[in-house]
Design a protein around this motif. Structure first.
Motif: not given
Ligand code: FAQ
Length: 318
Positions: A203-210
């Motif tokens: 999650d900490a490296e997910s670009v689109h997640g949030d």
């Protein structure tokens, strides 16, 4: 400006009320772009995903297995069809989406960059890859974009059958001879880590997640889905009498979750850059199939044009 603000307020209200956005609704450009990106990449994954198992169609161990595998591979083509259709409702034609795939401007799932070396790999793909796909895709049936959510309902039903057929292959092999058990273990050894990488970066490296969670496209983060998959799969491996290739894997009694060892994310990024063990072969086969099928598209377009012209003449005569 005033109109846009009102349209945005309406869009936000639909998202907040957990209602569906439909193709004719106004939507922010970034919402449209991220959906085209995700749905197209999903569609590309389905059609590239036909290759690893397609490799075993001519060598399935029995007629029954061949018929089941043929149905599964055909299902993946159908999933690609529904998903390209859903992406097209956002205004980007299929030809353009395929061009983005063929020129490396859009990705497909990392998992399809590995070779299928033995029959047990067909079992491992059904059990693990379809199992991971279901975990990731069931929440997409509640995606805020209507056409994608509706396509996912049927896809998930079919993926469930795929997962069961894969598990059953693994069960038969694990109850078989020493050589068959060894083949099943070897397939698990090679497919485990790529399968848990399928859920995407932490999650900490997910670009689109949030942003995608706020828009109701994704309902869970990559790490949470990965954890759910591991928790569901470890007892299945126990049932098969197979060992998951992670010496650090253990149950945390307090949380009830399995704790896994470190994931080699450098390998993951390298694979999606096109350096996976079978990446070049996958793309060459895909581009070759597209070029080889040009005559079918030309014939279909010519037929459609002829019918439209005939309908126009009929209309003029009436
Ligand atoms: N492979 O910011 P995030 C199947 C990319 S279908 C390649 O976390 P997002 C059925 C990601 O695109 C399998 N690239 O991204 C079957 C982004 O790059 P971008 C496919 C990956 O979108 C079974 C960057 O990393 N399923 O298996 C991967 O929020 C058997 C940063 O990532 C879907 O497509 C990856 N694994 O979350 C068929 C499901 N992970 O685009 C045949 C729908 C991440 O900015 C046989 N998609 N990236 O250049 C999703 O749920 C999401 O798009 C995720 C990624 C979870 C894949």
């Amino acid at each position: 400006m005033g109109t846009d603000t009102t349209a945005l307020e309406h869009f936000d209200a639909l998202i907040d009320a957990d209602e569906r956005i439909e193709p004719s609704d106004w939507m922010p450009d970034r919402y449209r772009e991220t959906l085209v990106r995700q749905i197209a990449q999903h569609a590309h994954s389905e059609i590239i995903g036909m290759q690893p198992e397609g490799n075993w169609l001519t060598r399935a161990p029995s007629l029954r297995r061949k018929a089941i595998l043929t149905a599964k591979v055909q299902d993946e083509a159908g999933h690609g069809l529904y998903l390209y259709g859903a992406a097209e409702t956002l205004g980007t034609p299929r030809e353009e989406l395929l061009d983005r795939l063929h020129t490396g401007r859009q990705k497909y799932s990392s998992i399809f960059n590995y070779a299928t070396l033995t029959w047990a790999d067909v079992g491992a793909i059904g059990w693990l890859v379809d199992g991971a796909a279901i975990m990731n895709q069931v929440p997409l049936c509640r995606c805020s974009y209507g056409p994608y959510a509706r396509a996912m309902v049927r896809i998930c039903k079919e993926e469930s059958f795929h997962q069961r057929q894969g598990f059953q292959i693994m069960l038969e092999l694990s109850k078989g001879t020493d050589a068959q058990r060894a083949m099943a273990q070897d397939a698990l050894d090679r497919w485990w880590w790529p399968s848990i990488m399928m859920f995407g970066p932490p999650d900490a490296e997910s670009v689109h997640g949030d942003q995608n969670m706020r828009w109701g496209i994704k309902r869970f983060g990559n790490d949470e889905l990965r954890q759910k998959f591991i928790d569901a799969t470890v007892p299945q491996a126990d049932l098969l009498g197979l060992t998951i290739p992670d010496p650090d894997l253990h149950l945390d009694e307090k949380t009830g979750h399995y704790v896994h060892g470190p994931i080699d994310w450098d390998h993951f990024w390298d694979v999606i850059k096109g350096n996976g063990p079978a990446s070049r072969e996958r793309m060459a086969t895909r581009v070759g199939a597209h070029e080889g099928g040009a005559w079918v598209r030309e014939a279909a377009t010519a037929y459609a044009a002829k019918r439209a012209a005939a309908a126009g003449q009929d209309g003029a005569a009436a």
